[in-house]
Design an enzyme around this catalytic site. Structure first.
Site, mmCIF file in Angstrom:
data_model
loop_
_atom_site.group_PDB
_atom_site.id
_atom_site.type_symbol
_atom_site.label_atom_id
_atom_site.label_comp_id
_atom_site.label_asym_id
_atom_site.label_seq_id
_atom_site.Cartn_x
_atom_site.Cartn_y
_atom_site.Cartn_z
ATOM 1 C CB SER A 263 -5.974 4.682 1.466
ATOM 2 O OG SER A 263 -5.655 5.748 0.603
ATOM 3 C CE LYS B 272 3.064 7.115 6.213
ATOM 4 N NZ LYS B 272 2.850 8.025 5.051
ATOM 5 C CE LYS C 94 4.898 7.497 -1.402
ATOM 6 N NZ LYS C 94 4.265 7.852 -0.130
ATOM 7 C CG ASN D 3 -4.352 16.735 -0.088
ATOM 8 O OD1 ASN D 3 -5.408 17.255 0.234
ATOM 9 N ND2 ASN D 3 -4.150 15.439 -0.027
ATOM 10 C CB THR E 10 -2.980 13.417 4.595
ATOM 11 O OG1 THR E 10 -3.312 12.350 3.700
ATOM 12 C CG2 THR E 10 -1.567 13.216 5.101
ATOM 13 C CE LYS F 167 -4.041 1.930 0.105
ATOM 14 N NZ LYS F 167 -3.552 2.710 -1.066
HETATM 15 N N1 GLU Z 1 0.798 8.945 -0.158
HETATM 16 C C1 GLU Z 1 0.177 8.881 1.139
HETATM 17 C C2 GLU Z 1 1.199 8.538 2.204
HETATM 18 O O1 GLU Z 1 2.380 8.795 2.045
HETATM 19 C C3 GLU Z 1 -1.039 7.962 1.155
HETATM 20 C C4 GLU Z 1 -0.792 6.549 0.784
HETATM 21 C C5 GLU Z 1 -2.075 5.718 0.619
HETATM 22 O O2 GLU Z 1 -3.145 6.234 0.819
HETATM 23 O O3 GLU Z 1 -1.940 4.542 0.275
HETATM 24 O O4 GLU Z 1 0.870 8.073 3.261
#
Ligand code: GLU
Length: 423
Positions: free
Chosen positions: A355, A100, A112, A227, A196, A76
């Site tokens: 998410s 995370k 990622k 954002n 976020t 994810k």
């Molecule tokens: N890009 C965001 C982060 O760094 C969200 C990642 C997601 O929702 O999977 O946490």
């Protein structure tokens, strides 16, 4: 044997490795044999993304998808479009996603992706072609049970919509759960865009209570007004804090009485940046770090808080809206100065948490109200802050190390229980 990326350079991946090294002494002995699983990505894909530009020329871009760890569930993590994207950075960002999701106890691993591109220089049609070709190139390794991309710096709901459509075209049927952060009418979740920034505010509020810092009239400085930064600033402003300083790629603006964040958001939407906001004075970018502030919200890119900046920083509380904004030696300085850092892997986890809600809603084809989503988000984040805070008290360590202890235990226990194939 060293892998090439272990000796490569002093990038974000090295910051991440130093963070893992710091947590090792706190882990139970039976987990230590598995720790190297965290120090290398499980899978890294580099793809060539050729597209036909509007003028008919063919341009090639380099794209990546890294699955750092899948021990606790599917990969994810977001997709970044930025001119500085490279493998070292994407590896670090994927690893931070592993940590995370484990801190929040979401049933995911970490991944990622990204493309080295300046999205502002592409037309909407070029951006769509780039996204669709990239999705097609990474399609062998993504999927609702494999790895689920989402927005990150330089990407948004429209891009997620194109990714979902391209993946669905390849599969021959609609697969909403392959990405999150989609437009709401395409299986996206209410509350995802602001999640976020909301999480940064909620975790900040919780920790402020614990250190007896009153939010009302506190002075907040925000780096990055996208954002994440703009939503966090908006919520702090609404809670009667003074957002005295904001910085982005267009400059740094200051107002000792506090900026009107709602008007600033409108100004940024119209002009593309904070520079030139009427009710403020322009200051030098370097001066951002010397502003009188109680709360610092770094919400731009990694590698912003150096040891030198940490020496003189006036904040009492740092809320990491960005991923990886603080270098490990700066962490030491902040720790010695009793400045509390709510680490990225907790502070900005609101996005991936909603998410997760989006993915659950897609899987069950049953959608929740925004109030339900926000209530569930707040509950999970407050619980995670409490868990991390307690662990930090118990081990007399920073919140970052405490978050890593909780996460690494969860990840390495899963690894241990699954065993090493073929055994
Ligand atoms: N890009 C965001 C982060 O760094 C969200 C990642 C997601 O929702 O999977 O946490």
């Amino acid at each position: 044997m060293s892998l090439s990326y272990e000796i490569e350079n002093n990038g974000a991946w090295q910051t991440y490795l130093a963070q893992v090294d710091r947590v090792a002494p706190y882990l139970e002995a039976d987990l230590i044999p598995y720790i190297n699983t965290l120090k290398r990505p499980k899978r890294a894909l580099i793809v060539d993304v050729p597209i036909v530009m509007d003028d008919g020329a063919i341009q090639h871009f380099e794209g990546y998808r890294v699955q750092h760890n899948l021990s606790r569930g599917p990969g994810k993590g977001g997709i970044r479009y930025h001119p500085d994207v490279e493998l070292n950075e994407v590896m670090a960002l994927s690893a931070w996603m592993t940590i995370k999701t484990a801190v929040l106890n979401l049933p995911y691993g970490g991944a990622k992706g990204g493309i080295r591109v300046d999205p502002k220089k592409l037309s909407a049609r070029e951006l769509e072609r780039l996204t669709r070709r990239f999705t097609s190139e990474i399609s062998p390794i993504i999927g609702p049970q494999n790895d689920i991309p989402a927005p990150d710096v330089g990407t948004n709901a429209d891009i997620m919509g194109w990714m979902m459509d391209t993946y669905s075209s390849i599969k021959g049927h609609t697969v909403t759960g392959v990405v999150t952060g989609k437009p709401v009418h395409l299986g996206g979740s209410l509350g995802r865009v602001r999640a976020t920034g909301r999480g940064v505010f909620v975790t900040g509020l919780e920790v402020a209570k614990k250190i007896n810092l009153s939010i009302e009239n506190s002075r907040v400085a925000v780096q990055g007004f996208g954002n994440v930064g703009s939503e966090a600033a908006y919520l702090f402003n609404k809670a009667n804090a003074k957002v005295v300083c904001a910085q982005d790629h267009t400059g740094t603006i200051f107002n000792d009485d506090g900026l009107d964040v709602k008007s600033l958001q409108e100004h940024v939407a119209q002009t593309g940046g904070v520079a030139g906001f009427p009710d403020s004075s322009k200051i030098e970018d370097a001066e951002f770090w010397n502003v009188e502030m109680d709360i610092l919200v770094p919400a731009a890119l990694e590698g912003q808080i150096t040891a030198e900046r940490a020496q003189t920083l006036k904040a009492k509380l740092v809320l990491e809206g960005a991923n990886g904004p603080t270098y490990p030696d700066a962490d030491d300085v902040l720790g010695q100065r009793n400045i509390i850092v709510v680490p990225d892997v907790l502070c900005n986890a609101g996005g991936v948490t909603v998410s997760y809600f989006e993915w659950v809603q897609d899987m069950s084809s049953y959608f929740w109200t925004e109030d339900e989503i926000n209530a569930r988000l707040d509950k999970l984040m407050i619980q995670a802050v409490d868990d991390v805070w307690k662990k930090a008290q118990e081990k007399s360590c920073t919140m970052r190390t405490a978050a890593y202890i909780l996460a690494c235990e969860r990840i390495l226990k899963a690894r241990k229980e699954r065993g090493i194939f073929p055994g």
